[in-house]
Design an enzyme around this catalytic site. Sequence first.
Site, PDB file in Angstrom:
ATOM      1  N   ASN A  60       4.474  -3.141   2.106  1.00 59.17           N
ATOM      2  CA  ASN A  60       3.221  -3.884   1.927  1.00 59.17           C
ATOM      3  C   ASN A  60       3.465  -5.278   1.358  1.00 59.17           C
ATOM      4  O   ASN A  60       2.577  -5.860   0.718  1.00 59.17           O
ATOM      5  CB  ASN A  60       2.273  -3.101   1.018  1.00 59.17           C
ATOM      6  CG  ASN A  60       1.834  -1.805   1.670  1.00 59.17           C
ATOM      7  OD1 ASN A  60       1.378  -1.806   2.807  1.00 59.17           O
ATOM      8  ND2 ASN A  60       2.002  -0.707   0.970  1.00 59.17           N
ATOM      9  N   HIS A  95       3.284   1.809   6.936  1.00 52.14           N
ATOM     10  CA  HIS A  95       2.767   0.494   7.342  1.00 52.14           C
ATOM     11  C   HIS A  95       3.823  -0.407   7.979  1.00 52.14           C
ATOM     12  O   HIS A  95       3.580  -1.592   8.181  1.00 52.14           O
ATOM     13  CB  HIS A  95       2.156  -0.235   6.139  1.00 52.14           C
ATOM     14  CG  HIS A  95       0.920   0.421   5.610  1.00 52.14           C
ATOM     15  ND1 HIS A  95      -0.173   0.705   6.403  1.00 52.14           N
ATOM     16  CD2 HIS A  95       0.595   0.863   4.372  1.00 52.14           C
ATOM     17  CE1 HIS A  95      -1.113   1.291   5.672  1.00 52.14           C
ATOM     18  NE2 HIS A  95      -0.670   1.407   4.439  1.00 52.14           N
TER      19      HIS A  95
HETATM   20 FE   FE2 Z   1       2.800   3.820   2.364  1.00 51.01          FE
END
Ligand code: FE2
Length: 261
Positions: free
Chosen positions: A40, A68
């Site tokens: 992230n 992600h």
């Molecule tokens: Fe995660």
Amino acid sequence: MRLLYLGDVVGRPGRRAVVESVPHLLATAEVDLVVANCENSAGGVGVDPRAAGELLKAGVDVLTSGNHIWAKRDIIDYLRDSDVLLRPLNFVPGSPGRGFTVKHSRSGVAVAVINLIGRVFMNNYDDPFRAADAALASLAGRASVVLVDMHAEATSEKVAMGWYLDGRVSAVIGSHTHVQTADERILPEGTAYLTDAGMCGPRDSVIGVKRELVLERFLTQMPARFEVASGPALLQGALIDVDEATGRARSITRVQETIEV
Ligand code: FE2
């Protein structure tokens, strides 16, 4: 030897905390190798080549990730070429990139890092337990020190992985929730364990996101676009001392600092 693991780096505040702290920790805490979860680190969701490069330049040696990892499309080619940015090993076979790597520490020790992802309250990934077995089989004889990043939602799945790998790896450190747990310990067969390392990201937030936006979503159940919060950043993770001759951990100490960014 000493490993530093840093929890999920969230957005610019997280990157700033790493850039401000890692060179200092390398100099003063006698850290031999730094691993950080970067999934992230670009805009709060995903990682791009610029964010990965910034973390590596600050002294991070291996970058792990999680669910992600595909959020920024230009990371796909970067992943194919990189031997230090990992995606979870137990993604479907044929996914771009790699799930484990071997990197030499500053003191010359071969350290393997394995990135796994959990399945409880997450997507239908392949079995992380059997993936760990396969990685360890192919790493046999290549590294005595092995760190596993278990990127998972459920504490139970992370605790189970700790027991499954006890005595077979040097450390199992959890990531993904961004909230640091206080259960660090050395398991009976010598594996350092921590359910979640926490995050490197804005402190006065909801797991890195502006708290008013998250509250709005909880209160109204209407869609709200999330943005990374600002203000002081947490630097959270763990320092792990390992006997490089045996691969057994000697100690694990949580890291939690507040950095003005
Ligand atoms: Fe995660």
